[in-house]
Design a protein around this motif. Structure first.
Motif, PDB file in Angstrom:
ATOM      1  N   PRO A 204      41.353  38.895  47.921  1.00 14.38           N
ATOM      2  CA  PRO A 204      42.395  39.392  47.919  1.00 14.38           C
ATOM      3  C   PRO A 204      43.419  39.562  46.725  1.00 14.38           C
ATOM      4  O   PRO A 204      44.036  40.479  46.451  1.00 14.38           O
ATOM      5  CB  PRO A 204      42.996  37.953  48.324  1.00 14.38           C
ATOM      6  N   GLU A 205      42.942  39.170  45.233  1.00 14.16           N
ATOM      7  CA  GLU A 205      43.899  39.243  44.453  1.00 14.16           C
ATOM      8  C   GLU A 205      43.037  40.434  43.730  1.00 14.16           C
ATOM      9  O   GLU A 205      43.639  41.234  42.918  1.00 14.16           O
ATOM     10  CB  GLU A 205      43.794  38.490  43.057  1.00 14.16           C
ATOM     11  N   ARG A 206      42.234  41.038  44.174  1.00 19.80           N
ATOM     12  CA  ARG A 206      41.357  42.507  43.672  1.00 19.80           C
ATOM     13  C   ARG A 206      42.181  43.354  44.479  1.00 19.80           C
ATOM     14  O   ARG A 206      41.762  43.456  45.697  1.00 19.80           O
ATOM     15  CB  ARG A 206      40.343  42.837  43.386  1.00 19.80           C
ATOM     16  N   THR A 207      43.265  45.091  44.168  1.00 13.83           N
ATOM     17  CA  THR A 207      43.902  45.175  45.539  1.00 13.83           C
ATOM     18  C   THR A 207      43.503  46.839  45.342  1.00 13.83           C
ATOM     19  O   THR A 207      42.155  46.783  45.096  1.00 13.83           O
ATOM     20  CB  THR A 207      45.422  45.700  45.064  1.00 13.83           C
ATOM     21  N   SER A 208      43.343  47.251  45.985  1.00 12.38           N
ATOM     22  CA  SER A 208      43.067  48.952  46.209  1.00 12.38           C
ATOM     23  C   SER A 208      42.895  49.872  45.111  1.00 12.38           C
ATOM     24  O   SER A 208      43.684  49.341  44.111  1.00 12.38           O
ATOM     25  CB  SER A 208      44.404  49.638  47.454  1.00 12.38           C
ATOM     26  N   TYR A 209      42.321  50.335  44.290  1.00 14.39           N
ATOM     27  CA  TYR A 209      42.299  51.401  43.541  1.00 14.39           C
ATOM     28  C   TYR A 209      43.654  52.909  43.539  1.00 14.39           C
ATOM     29  O   TYR A 209      43.234  53.916  43.211  1.00 14.39           O
ATOM     30  CB  TYR A 209      41.028  51.976  43.660  1.00 14.39           C
ATOM     31  N   VAL A 210      43.613  52.779  44.790  1.00 11.27           N
ATOM     32  CA  VAL A 210      44.246  54.111  45.421  1.00 11.27           C
ATOM     33  C   VAL A 210      46.220  54.205  45.867  1.00 11.27           C
ATOM     34  O   VAL A 210      45.964  53.202  47.045  1.00 11.27           O
ATOM     35  CB  VAL A 210      43.246  54.736  46.455  1.00 11.27           C
ATOM     36  N   ASP A 211      46.413  54.260  45.029  1.00 11.75           N
ATOM     37  CA  ASP A 211      48.777  53.757  44.993  1.00 11.75           C
ATOM     38  C   ASP A 211      48.575  55.504  45.717  1.00 11.75           C
ATOM     39  O   ASP A 211      48.774  56.121  44.575  1.00 11.75           O
ATOM     40  CB  ASP A 211      48.536  54.019  43.529  1.00 11.75           C
ATOM     41  N   LEU A 212      48.976  55.465  47.143  1.00 12.85           N
ATOM     42  CA  LEU A 212      49.864  56.906  47.498  1.00 12.85           C
ATOM     43  C   LEU A 212      51.245  57.388  47.767  1.00 12.85           C
ATOM     44  O   LEU A 212      50.992  57.894  47.610  1.00 12.85           O
ATOM     45  CB  LEU A 212      48.543  56.911  49.001  1.00 12.85           C
ATOM     46  N   GLU A 213      51.473  55.837  47.124  1.00 10.10           N
ATOM     47  CA  GLU A 213      53.038  55.836  46.879  1.00 10.10           C
ATOM     48  C   GLU A 213      53.486  56.704  45.742  1.00 10.10           C
ATOM     49  O   GLU A 213      53.871  57.353  45.467  1.00 10.10           O
ATOM     50  CB  GLU A 213      53.723  54.718  46.968  1.00 10.10           C
ATOM     51  N   ARG A 214      52.213  56.040  44.842  1.00 11.46           N
ATOM     52  CA  ARG A 214      52.620  56.579  43.538  1.00 11.46           C
ATOM     53  C   ARG A 214      51.980  57.574  43.236  1.00 11.46           C
ATOM     54  O   ARG A 214      51.800  58.219  41.953  1.00 11.46           O
ATOM     55  CB  ARG A 214      52.542  55.590  42.529  1.00 11.46           C
ATOM     56  N   GLN A 215      50.928  57.504  43.876  1.00 16.79           N
ATOM     57  CA  GLN A 215      50.078  59.706  43.897  1.00 16.79           C
ATOM     58  C   GLN A 215      48.880  58.666  42.989  1.00 16.79           C
ATOM     59  O   GLN A 215      49.078  59.714  41.387  1.00 16.79           O
ATOM     60  CB  GLN A 215      50.619  60.973  44.482  1.00 16.79           C
ATOM     61  N   LYS A 216      49.033  57.985  42.369  1.00 18.50           N
ATOM     62  CA  LYS A 216      47.151  57.070  41.892  1.00 18.50           C
ATOM     63  C   LYS A 216      46.730  56.783  42.064  1.00 18.50           C
ATOM     64  O   LYS A 216      46.434  56.299  43.093  1.00 18.50           O
ATOM     65  CB  LYS A 216      48.675  56.424  40.499  1.00 18.50           C
ATOM     66  N   ILE A 217      45.222  57.160  41.120  1.00 17.28           N
ATOM     67  CA  ILE A 217      44.028  56.422  41.842  1.00 17.28           C
ATOM     68  C   ILE A 217      43.576  56.293  39.911  1.00 17.28           C
ATOM     69  O   ILE A 217      43.209  56.338  39.513  1.00 17.28           O
ATOM     70  CB  ILE A 217      43.267  57.687  41.393  1.00 17.28           C
ATOM     71  N   PHE A 218      42.893  54.467  40.539  1.00 20.42           N
ATOM     72  CA  PHE A 218      42.844  53.771  39.446  1.00 20.42           C
ATOM     73  C   PHE A 218      41.542  53.387  39.215  1.00 20.42           C
ATOM     74  O   PHE A 218      40.792  52.923  40.310  1.00 20.42           O
ATOM     75  CB  PHE A 218      43.749  52.493  39.345  1.00 20.42           C
ATOM     76  N   ILE A 219      40.273  54.032  38.082  1.00 25.01           N
ATOM     77  CA  ILE A 219      39.572  53.526  37.950  1.00 25.01           C
ATOM     78  C   ILE A 219      38.405  52.455  37.311  1.00 25.01           C
ATOM     79  O   ILE A 219      39.236  52.305  36.444  1.00 25.01           O
ATOM     80  CB  ILE A 219      38.675  54.559  36.840  1.00 25.01           C
ATOM     81  N   ARG A 220      38.130  51.306  38.266  1.00 29.36           N
ATOM     82  CA  ARG A 220      38.404  50.194  37.794  1.00 29.36           C
ATOM     83  C   ARG A 220      36.308  49.964  37.617  1.00 29.36           C
ATOM     84  O   ARG A 220      35.672  48.862  37.164  1.00 29.36           O
ATOM     85  CB  ARG A 220      38.127  49.275  38.677  1.00 29.36           C
ATOM     86  N   GLN A 221      35.512  50.942  38.297  1.00 24.64           N
ATOM     87  CA  GLN A 221      33.980  50.705  38.986  1.00 24.64           C
ATOM     88  C   GLN A 221      33.598  51.734  38.918  1.00 24.64           C
ATOM     89  O   GLN A 221      34.018  52.725  38.881  1.00 24.64           O
ATOM     90  CB  GLN A 221      33.825  49.281  39.499  1.00 24.64           C
ATOM     91  N   GLY A 222      32.051  51.975  38.595  1.00 26.70           N
ATOM     92  CA  GLY A 222      31.230  52.994  39.274  1.00 26.70           C
ATOM     93  C   GLY A 222      30.038  51.781  40.308  1.00 26.70           C
ATOM     94  O   GLY A 222      29.592  51.302  40.117  1.00 26.70           O
ATOM     95  N   LEU A 223      29.817  53.155  40.729  1.00 26.62           N
ATOM     96  CA  LEU A 223      28.914  52.561  41.485  1.00 26.62           C
ATOM     97  C   LEU A 223      27.590  53.675  41.200  1.00 26.62           C
ATOM     98  O   LEU A 223      27.237  54.760  41.266  1.00 26.62           O
ATOM     99  CB  LEU A 223      29.592  53.509  43.248  1.00 26.62           C
ATOM    100  N   VAL A 224      26.444  52.767  40.977  1.00 29.58           N
ATOM    101  CA  VAL A 224      25.366  53.279  40.811  1.00 29.58           C
ATOM    102  C   VAL A 224      24.029  53.403  42.023  1.00 29.58           C
ATOM    103  O   VAL A 224      23.960  52.166  41.869  1.00 29.58           O
ATOM    104  CB  VAL A 224      24.021  52.276  39.909  1.00 29.58           C
TER     105      VAL A 224
END
Length: 224
Positions: A204-224
């Motif tokens: 639960p401490e790992r939140t979403s990477y997409v913040d629609l309210e602030r219109q931001k996308i956070f890059i935290r990892q990649g899927l290989v």
């Protein structure tokens, strides 16, 4: 041997003068170990302390398929520049995708793994001299960059399947959204596929990477 061990008088070198653990009793690792055996017993173990398991498995596959069949049986101390030259010429003769020769980039990925094996062997005393420079990397030519134009972007989006009912409709909308985000953000495919849209119930401490309210996308990892 069992009696000598019990009496504390066991002499490994007397019984096994050419044993695989000889270096533990001579004060110096035995350079007679084969390239392949050193990769399996030392290099892979060390590599797994630095990279993810999937990456280590990829490196191991590269060596097993492209390198070890040619030089795997050679003892480390007997490695010569000629062996590396033979390996490089062999790699340059191989065919890859589309029955085309391996690219300089691909060859260098393989050779860098060979260099790292030799570096570790030298660091741990199996070699008196580091043959690192014997492995000559290939010259890589930068590919011509030809990005999509704005007209290309619109043409690609217009060519996507029209939304339909049910599953097909969901898929069509998904791909359109996917490419719009790709064009407008410059995200790599691996980054885009790894986006987390909601908190992970297990973490639960790992939140979403997409913040629609602030219109931001956070890059935290990649899927290989």
């Amino acid at each position: 041997i069992a009696n000598e061990i019990d009496l504390g008088k066991f002499d490994y070198l007397h019984h096994f003068p050419y044993g695989s653990r000889r270096h533990l009793f001579t004060g110096r690792p035995d350079g007679n170990i084969s390239f392949a055996r050193f990769v399996e017993e030392s290099w892979l173990v060390h590599t797994r302390t630095k990279v993810r398991d999937t990456t280590a498995e990829e490196y191991e596959a590269i060596l097993r398929v492209r390198v070890l069949p040619l030089i795997g049986s050679i003892p480390l101390r007997d490695c010569q520049p000629e062996h590396m030259d033979r390996l490089i010429n062999h790699l340059r003769s191989l065919k890859g995708m589309g029955n085309q020769p391996l690219s300089p980039r691909r060859i260098n990925i393989i050779l860098l793994r060979v260099r790292s094996v030799l570096d570790l062997a030298y660091e741990r005393g199996y070699l008196e001299k580091n043959p690192h420079t014997w492995v000559t990397l290939q010259e890589e030519k930068r590919p011509h960059v030809d990005p999509f134009s704005f007209e290309d972007r619109e043409a690609l989006l217009a060519a996507l399947p029209e939304p339909e009912k049910g599953f097909r409709k969901a898929c069509a909308n998904y791909w359109k959204n996917y490419f719009i985000v790709s064009f407008d953000t410059g995200l790599r495919p691996s980054e885009q596929l790894a986006l987390r849209w909601a908190p992970d119930p297990k973490e639960p401490e790992r939140t979403s990477y997409v913040d629609l309210e602030r219109q931001k996308i956070f890059i935290r990892q990649g899927l290989v």
